[in-house]
Scaffold this motif. Sequence first.
Motif, PDB file in Angstrom:
ATOM      1  N   CYS A   1       5.060   8.146  44.154  1.00 34.15           N
ATOM      2  CA  CYS A   1       5.220   9.483  43.560  1.00 34.15           C
ATOM      3  C   CYS A   1       3.875  10.014  43.059  1.00 34.15           C
ATOM      4  N   GLU A   2       3.021   9.102  42.610  1.00 33.50           N
ATOM      5  CA  GLU A   2       1.676   9.511  42.206  1.00 33.50           C
ATOM      6  C   GLU A   2       0.903  10.028  43.416  1.00 33.50           C
ATOM      7  N   TYR A   3       1.135   9.419  44.572  1.00 37.49           N
ATOM      8  CA  TYR A   3       0.503   9.911  45.808  1.00 37.49           C
ATOM      9  C   TYR A   3       1.050  11.287  46.168  1.00 37.49           C
ATOM     10  N   GLY A   4       2.360  11.466  46.018  1.00 37.85           N
ATOM     11  CA  GLY A   4       2.940  12.786  46.272  1.00 37.85           C
ATOM     12  C   GLY A   4       2.355  13.844  45.358  1.00 37.85           C
ATOM     13  N   ARG A   5       2.129  13.468  44.090  1.00 34.16           N
ATOM     14  CA  ARG A   5       1.517  14.413  43.135  1.00 34.16           C
ATOM     15  C   ARG A   5       0.093  14.746  43.567  1.00 34.16           C
ATOM     16  N   TYR A   6      -0.618  13.747  44.056  1.00 32.10           N
ATOM     17  CA  TYR A   6      -1.984  13.957  44.557  1.00 32.10           C
ATOM     18  C   TYR A   6      -1.985  14.931  45.739  1.00 32.10           C
ATOM     19  N   LEU A   7      -1.002  14.785  46.627  1.00 33.73           N
ATOM     20  CA  LEU A   7      -0.911  15.703  47.770  1.00 33.73           C
ATOM     21  C   LEU A   7      -0.654  17.131  47.289  1.00 33.73           C
ATOM     22  N   SER A   8       0.179  17.266  46.266  1.00 34.97           N
ATOM     23  CA  SER A   8       0.503  18.592  45.745  1.00 34.97           C
ATOM     24  C   SER A   8      -0.729  19.278  45.161  1.00 34.97           C
TER      25      SER A   8
ATOM     26  N   LEU B   1       7.554  22.853  36.138  1.00 32.48           N
ATOM     27  CA  LEU B   1       6.954  22.617  37.456  1.00 32.48           C
ATOM     28  C   LEU B   1       5.758  23.540  37.686  1.00 32.48           C
ATOM     29  N   LYS B   2       5.909  24.800  37.286  1.00 32.93           N
ATOM     30  CA  LYS B   2       4.802  25.743  37.450  1.00 32.93           C
ATOM     31  C   LYS B   2       3.622  25.365  36.571  1.00 32.93           C
ATOM     32  N   ARG B   3       3.919  24.979  35.348  1.00 37.99           N
ATOM     33  CA  ARG B   3       2.856  24.630  34.410  1.00 37.99           C
ATOM     34  C   ARG B   3       2.095  23.395  34.881  1.00 37.99           C
ATOM     35  N   ARG B   4       2.791  22.469  35.503  1.00 36.32           N
ATOM     36  CA  ARG B   4       2.161  21.250  35.997  1.00 36.32           C
ATOM     37  C   ARG B   4       1.559  21.414  37.392  1.00 36.32           C
ATOM     38  N   GLY B   5       1.748  22.580  37.991  1.00 30.01           N
ATOM     39  CA  GLY B   5       1.176  22.818  39.320  1.00 30.01           C
ATOM     40  C   GLY B   5       1.859  22.039  40.418  1.00 30.01           C
ATOM     41  N   VAL B   6       3.155  21.762  40.243  1.00 27.94           N
ATOM     42  CA  VAL B   6       3.913  21.021  41.259  1.00 27.94           C
ATOM     43  C   VAL B   6       4.415  22.009  42.299  1.00 27.94           C
ATOM     44  N   LEU B   7       4.006  21.818  43.541  1.00 30.51           N
ATOM     45  CA  LEU B   7       4.347  22.740  44.608  1.00 30.51           C
ATOM     46  C   LEU B   7       5.665  22.379  45.277  1.00 30.51           C
ATOM     47  N   ASP B   8       6.358  23.386  45.781  1.00 28.96           N
ATOM     48  CA  ASP B   8       7.547  23.121  46.587  1.00 28.96           C
ATOM     49  C   ASP B   8       7.144  22.319  47.825  1.00 28.96           C
ATOM     50  N   GLY B   9       7.968  21.349  48.180  1.00 29.85           N
ATOM     51  CA  GLY B   9       7.669  20.488  49.325  1.00 29.85           C
ATOM     52  C   GLY B   9       7.037  19.170  48.933  1.00 29.85           C
ATOM     53  N   MET B  10       6.647  19.015  47.657  1.00 31.82           N
ATOM     54  CA  MET B  10       6.029  17.758  47.230  1.00 31.82           C
ATOM     55  C   MET B  10       7.024  16.618  47.412  1.00 31.82           C
TER      56      MET B  10
END
Length: 488
Positions: free
Chosen positions: A54-61, A29-38
């Motif tokens: 989910c792609e939109y959620g990734r975009y928000l993150s 998750l850290k390596r991919r830059g996925v933030l808590d709350g995504m």
Amino acid sequence: MDLAFVQSGRLERFLDSDVISAAEVAALLKRRGVLDGMPVFLDEETQMPVPALCEYGRYLSTSLLDEGTLKDYGRAVFRTDNYLVKLESDVLSASESELVAYRNYRTQRQKKPIGWNAWSKESFVLDDLYGFLVDRKILSHRPVRVAARGRNPLAPRLRVGMHIRHLTFEQYRHFRDVGLGGQLPNAQVDQTFRGWAPLRNRAGSDIALGSGTRWGEWSTVLLPEIGLWPGIPGGAAEYTVQACAKYGKARPVYVPEDAVASADLFCLLERPDIVRRAARTLERKARDLFVVGEVDVAGGWVRGVLDGVVREFQMSAMPAKLRRITVYEGEFGLEALSLFVCRGGLMPGADAWKGYRHRAWARMNALADETTPHLPARRWRWHDLRHTYALRLLTYLENLMDGEEPDLHARRRRHRSYLSGHIRHNPLLIVSRRLGHSSPETTYEYLQYTDDLINEFEAAFNGWVGDDKATYAEIASRALSEMNGGRR
């Protein structure tokens, strides 16, 4: 459709898999830059991710939104989809008429309709979602047409301005001392008061008013930042707020001496008992906390152990989530580095501060009598103290600029000259910088509350209507009070 949120801190506790370990997932998750709350959108039947959403959620993150905002965006999309399912549709195949029906449901037909301010935020999320889906070629076009001037049917009917409410001196003291502090309206101690930590709540209101900061900025302040730390002389405090500021915009915050003294009183009389009671609980949670061993006040950084690794952070760059778990070795064991603490020994959250305010409001109404200052129909918010700060400072600076000039028209001419020739010392821009507004246009909203409109009405219509029992100014004053929700 179901909705979940990324919470990396829960992996070690709940992930039980022979295929991949919790540490490996956290590292990924850290390596991919996925933030808590995504937000993660799951198919209700298969519990598999819905790829487009989910792609939109990734975009928000990747947009570096804070955790609370990420969750709000996810909930807005989730609510929309839940409604559309009842129409045998969903957010990916919705038509304009279905989305308009959802807007009408949210603003008119649901059990507790939301206002246009709230809908404005929700319609922005939907507009952002469909813009993303079109940009990524997931949808061929937006389901909602764009009309003249860029408006669409989902946009609010009215352009809503800031909801500014401010307190008078009498109202603030009543809120602080009677509502939060447990006093009686006659300033005597209420022996029947069963509230908890009144000095903490009074200190919170004093810092909110004295600094003019937002709730997320003053409620997360650390002891070294506000000057209540060994080796720091007493008096006013000034520090930089950044990670806890809106949009992460750094700015200096000044806390006056009286507000610091109020916090110091809480630290002397109430905080030690709270810390002592919670010390054993914090010791059990030590693995999940950021245990600070070194604090550099001059440099503005702290160093300690987080997740078994020695870490160093600039205090201004510490987000609220990290501040909430930051502790140090105190007199009774581990204690929070944050100024404000609750029963668990850590920083109170949003719901806790809302509860303190709601109980204060109920108490003020229960004790209301003829000596009670005017209480509006809607309970005060913590943000109203920020509005009060802005108006008091703006009015003071304008009066200071006016000097002893008695003529209203002359004062206005000086204002125009001052704005063009002395931008650096302009009261409006000073207040805008102090509040951390992104644009002075936001601060302009306060100008309508600084004029003495009642006296102008009196001068304009003196002797025209009414009699000795009711002047036009009194009628105008009542009308303005009703228009502004009870404000004068």
